[in-house]
Design a protein around this motif. Structure first.
Motif, short mmCIF file in Angstrom:
data_model
loop_
_atom_site.label_atom_id
_atom_site.label_comp_id
_atom_site.label_asym_id
_atom_site.label_seq_id
_atom_site.Cartn_x
_atom_site.Cartn_y
_atom_site.Cartn_z
N THR A 34 -4.67 2.09 -6.11
CA THR A 34 -3.64 2.22 -5.41
C THR A 34 -3.27 3.87 -5.39
OG1 THR A 34 -2.56 0.22 -6.25
CG2 THR A 34 -1.20 1.73 -5.62
N CYS A 83 0.69 1.25 0.06
CA CYS A 83 -0.84 1.43 -0.50
C CYS A 83 -1.02 0.18 -1.33
CB CYS A 83 -1.16 2.70 -1.15
SG CYS A 83 -1.23 4.13 0.18
N LEU A 84 -0.05 -0.22 -2.41
CA LEU A 84 -0.30 -1.24 -3.26
C LEU A 84 -0.45 -2.47 -2.55
CD1 LEU A 84 -0.34 -2.48 -6.12
CD2 LEU A 84 1.92 -2.30 -6.25
N ILE A 113 -4.00 -2.70 -1.06
CA ILE A 113 -4.76 -3.28 -2.01
C ILE A 113 -4.90 -4.64 -2.47
CG2 ILE A 113 -5.51 -2.49 -4.45
CD1 ILE A 113 -6.18 -0.40 -2.81
#
Ligand code: HNI
Length: 146
Positions: free
Chosen positions: A27, A109-110, A113
């Protein structure tokens, strides 16, 4: 922020699938690659000169784990995320001078992912609850700025 029983169990279940040692580095690495201006906060981390350098940088990996472990505190304190992050918010504001908009970028972004790691288990309904959770985290981390 109010949480239904089903939201609570969804958040706990997503978190139960998160391997902090893998998801954390991925991340933070993703943030630094997709939004390269965020590299300015990590001047002491050494080589961030390419995507490969970022993903192979042990300081990025360590710090990614630190960030994700801190996220775990919010998972365990859903009823007081703001209080849980009060000091961390002050630190990012007063000492680290991190622009709070970056919290949203990290949350984004987390999610990318997790969607990739969890596949079909990250259904739209699960995502909706997870985004609500991350939204509360972002608000809490930003709370001491204003
Ligand atoms: Ni963040 C340090 C948690 C987002 C830049 N950060 C920390 C620490 C924790 C932490 C915990 C260690 C604090 C201490 O030493 O007492 N950071 C979090 C969490 C989020 C987050 C939970 C979001 C979910 N941090 C960000 C973002 C940036 C950021 C988006 C910048 C783009 N953080 C930093 C920097 C440090 C830091 C810089 C200091 C790192 C160091 O070791 O020098």
């Amino acid at each position: 922020m109010e949480w239904s029983d089903s939201e609570r169990s969804t958040i706990a279940s997503v978190w139960g699938k998160v391997n902090v040692n893998e998801i954390g580095p991925q991340t933070l690495g993703r943030v630094l690659i997709v939004y390269p201006w965020t590299q300015r906060y990590f001047g002491t981390f050494g080589n961030l000169s390419s995507a490969a350098a970022i993903l192979g940088n042990p300081k990025v990996a360590d710090h990614g784990k630190t960030v994700l472990n801190a996220l775990g505190k919010a998972v365990k304190n859903l009823d007081d995320i703001k209080g849980t992050y009060s000091q961390l918010s002050q630190l990012h504001c007063n000492k680290l001078n991190v622009d709070p908009d970056n919290f949203r970028l990290l949350a984004e972004c987390l999610t990318v992912i997790l969607a990739s790691a969890m596949g079909s288990a990250f259904s739209p309904a699960v995502q909706a609850t997870w985004q609500k959770f991350l939204g509360a985290v972002v608000v809490a981390l930003s709370s001491q700025y204003f």
